[in-house]
Design a protein around this motif. Sequence first.
Motif, PDB file in Angstrom:
ATOM      1  N   ALA A  53     -18.434  -6.519  -0.510  1.00 35.85           N
ATOM      2  CA  ALA A  53     -17.095  -7.035  -0.190  1.00 35.85           C
ATOM      3  C   ALA A  53     -16.067  -5.905  -0.077  1.00 35.85           C
ATOM      4  CB  ALA A  53     -16.664  -8.037  -1.245  1.00 35.85           C
ATOM      5  N   PHE A  54     -16.258  -4.842  -0.857  1.00 35.94           N
ATOM      6  CA  PHE A  54     -15.337  -3.697  -0.801  1.00 35.94           C
ATOM      7  C   PHE A  54     -15.979  -2.512  -0.086  1.00 35.94           C
ATOM      8  CE2 PHE A  54     -13.801  -5.977  -4.633  1.00 35.94           C
ATOM      9  CZ  PHE A  54     -12.477  -6.144  -4.274  1.00 35.94           C
ATOM     10  N   SER A  55     -17.091  -2.787   0.646  1.00 38.25           N
ATOM     11  CA  SER A  55     -17.859  -1.743   1.307  1.00 38.25           C
ATOM     12  C   SER A  55     -18.553  -0.872   0.254  1.00 38.25           C
ATOM     13  CB  SER A  55     -16.980  -0.931   2.255  1.00 38.25           C
ATOM     14  OG  SER A  55     -17.758   0.011   2.971  1.00 38.25           O
ATOM     15  N   TYR A  56     -19.062   0.262   0.667  1.00 38.99           N
ATOM     16  CA  TYR A  56     -19.852   1.097  -0.237  1.00 38.99           C
ATOM     17  C   TYR A  56     -19.832   2.530   0.278  1.00 38.99           C
ATOM     18  CZ  TYR A  56     -23.605   2.241  -3.469  1.00 38.99           C
ATOM     19  OH  TYR A  56     -24.326   2.785  -4.501  1.00 38.99           O
ATOM     20  N   GLY A  57     -19.987   3.493  -0.619  1.00 42.35           N
ATOM     21  CA  GLY A  57     -20.123   4.882  -0.173  1.00 42.35           C
ATOM     22  C   GLY A  57     -18.784   5.584  -0.046  1.00 42.35           C
ATOM     23  N   ASN A 100     -10.248  -1.409  -7.355  1.00 39.75           N
ATOM     24  CA  ASN A 100      -9.912  -1.673  -8.754  1.00 39.75           C
ATOM     25  C   ASN A 100      -8.558  -2.361  -8.879  1.00 39.75           C
ATOM     26  OD1 ASN A 100     -12.303  -0.585  -9.573  1.00 39.75           O
ATOM     27  ND2 ASN A 100     -11.472   1.456  -9.920  1.00 39.75           N
ATOM     28  N   PHE A 101      -7.598  -1.915  -8.047  1.00 38.60           N
ATOM     29  CA  PHE A 101      -6.277  -2.544  -8.067  1.00 38.60           C
ATOM     30  C   PHE A 101      -6.402  -4.030  -7.718  1.00 38.60           C
ATOM     31  CE2 PHE A 101      -2.565  -3.997  -5.691  1.00 38.60           C
ATOM     32  CZ  PHE A 101      -1.577  -3.815  -6.641  1.00 38.60           C
ATOM     33  N   MET A 137      -8.979  -6.042  -7.969  1.00 38.45           N
ATOM     34  CA  MET A 137      -9.648  -6.835  -9.008  1.00 38.45           C
ATOM     35  C   MET A 137      -8.708  -7.086 -10.195  1.00 38.45           C
ATOM     36  SD  MET A 137     -12.587  -7.818  -7.992  1.00 38.45           S
ATOM     37  CE  MET A 137     -13.579  -8.326  -9.383  1.00 38.45           C
ATOM     38  N   VAL A 138      -7.971  -6.046 -10.618  1.00 43.91           N
ATOM     39  CA  VAL A 138      -7.057  -6.215 -11.760  1.00 43.91           C
ATOM     40  C   VAL A 138      -5.958  -7.215 -11.396  1.00 43.91           C
ATOM     41  CG1 VAL A 138      -5.275  -5.031 -13.115  1.00 43.91           C
ATOM     42  CG2 VAL A 138      -7.515  -3.987 -12.837  1.00 43.91           C
ATOM     43  N   GLU A 139      -5.429  -7.085 -10.171  1.00 42.43           N
ATOM     44  CA  GLU A 139      -4.341  -7.968  -9.735  1.00 42.43           C
ATOM     45  C   GLU A 139      -4.791  -9.434  -9.760  1.00 42.43           C
ATOM     46  OE1 GLU A 139      -3.307  -7.742  -5.574  1.00 42.43           O
ATOM     47  OE2 GLU A 139      -1.177  -7.810  -6.086  1.00 42.43           O
ATOM     48  N   VAL A 140      -5.965  -9.696  -9.180  1.00 38.99           N
ATOM     49  CA  VAL A 140      -6.404 -11.091  -9.093  1.00 38.99           C
ATOM     50  C   VAL A 140      -6.791 -11.623 -10.477  1.00 38.99           C
ATOM     51  CG1 VAL A 140      -8.852 -10.755  -8.500  1.00 38.99           C
ATOM     52  CG2 VAL A 140      -7.649 -12.719  -7.600  1.00 38.99           C
ATOM     53  N   GLN A 141      -7.310 -10.752 -11.349  1.00 38.37           N
ATOM     54  CA  GLN A 141      -7.620 -11.190 -12.714  1.00 38.37           C
ATOM     55  C   GLN A 141      -6.340 -11.615 -13.435  1.00 38.37           C
ATOM     56  OE1 GLN A 141      -9.664  -7.809 -14.380  1.00 38.37           O
ATOM     57  NE2 GLN A 141     -11.666  -8.727 -14.088  1.00 38.37           N
ATOM     58  N   ILE A 142      -5.272 -10.812 -13.282  1.00 39.84           N
ATOM     59  CA  ILE A 142      -4.002 -11.140 -13.956  1.00 39.84           C
ATOM     60  C   ILE A 142      -3.453 -12.463 -13.415  1.00 39.84           C
ATOM     61  CG2 ILE A 142      -1.576 -10.429 -14.235  1.00 39.84           C
ATOM     62  CD1 ILE A 142      -2.575  -7.528 -14.344  1.00 39.84           C
ATOM     63  N   VAL A 143      -3.487 -12.612 -12.083  1.00 43.21           N
ATOM     64  CA  VAL A 143      -2.925 -13.830 -11.476  1.00 43.21           C
ATOM     65  C   VAL A 143      -3.704 -15.064 -11.930  1.00 43.21           C
ATOM     66  CG1 VAL A 143      -2.601 -15.052  -9.275  1.00 43.21           C
ATOM     67  CG2 VAL A 143      -1.934 -12.648  -9.471  1.00 43.21           C
ATOM     68  N   ILE A 144      -5.036 -15.006 -11.835  1.00 45.77           N
ATOM     69  CA  ILE A 144      -5.835 -16.194 -12.191  1.00 45.77           C
ATOM     70  C   ILE A 144      -5.730 -16.476 -13.698  1.00 45.77           C
ATOM     71  CG2 ILE A 144      -8.159 -17.227 -12.218  1.00 45.77           C
ATOM     72  CD1 ILE A 144      -7.206 -16.984  -9.401  1.00 45.77           C
ATOM     73  N   ALA A 145      -5.789 -15.420 -14.518  1.00 43.89           N
ATOM     74  CA  ALA A 145      -5.693 -15.633 -15.971  1.00 43.89           C
ATOM     75  C   ALA A 145      -4.343 -16.261 -16.319  1.00 43.89           C
ATOM     76  CB  ALA A 145      -5.889 -14.311 -16.713  1.00 43.89           C
TER      77      ALA A 145
END
Length: 172
Positions: free
Chosen positions: A107-111, A119-120, A122-130
């Motif tokens: 989803a975020f590509s690779y390499g 990382n930004f 993932m942290v953002e969506v974790q804060i919003v959903i939590a």
Amino acid sequence: MVREEVARECPAHRPPTVDALGKLKLLNMLLLETLRLYCPITFIQRKTSSGTILANIEVPKGTIMSIPLLMLHRDKEVWGPDADEFNPMRFQSGVSRDTKLSRALLAFSYGPRVCAGQNFAMVEVQIVIATILRSFSFSLSPSYVHKPSNFVTLLPRYGLPLIVRNLQQLTG
Ligand code: HEM
């Protein structure tokens, strides 16, 4: 289950701390599974800088190749017979610890050109959903039509109508 985890790890009326986010294992599994089945960027493209051979196919210099992320995320040979099903438990042992999964989830590509904001994001969506889970319950409205469509990014074609309830009002 995810709401219980959030309630356990995140104090009420304050944004979740970095320490708390690290403990939200179920929420992380849920987000990874969402990124697998509904990755916002459904394909990426690469241009060969020199001639090469891929899977016995000769690919000349300057060939533009599309890498269909969404299709790869539903490959039953990689993900198993339930590849089309939403099952966050497949990420139980964590994507970074499972080399097979860390390379299969693109989803975020690779390499070298991996998403710089991974990382930004993932942290953002974790804060919003939590934060939402602490105060509200939500379920799909009966008017929701499941039709993910690709308009630059993957979007719900007819929106995402939800029924949202304030948990404090529900519990009195
Ligand atoms: C869920 C959210 C996101 C997803 C699924 C996502 C996905 C991707 C993907 C698949 C690529 C590779 C594109 C390609 O190679 O053609 C990419 C690249 C990139 N993303 Fe994201 N992205 C997200 C959020 C963000 C955010 C929030 C930022 C910035 C704050 C960001 C910044 C970038 C940058 C700068 C690149 C280019 C990296 C390079 O080519 O070296 N992304 N992203």
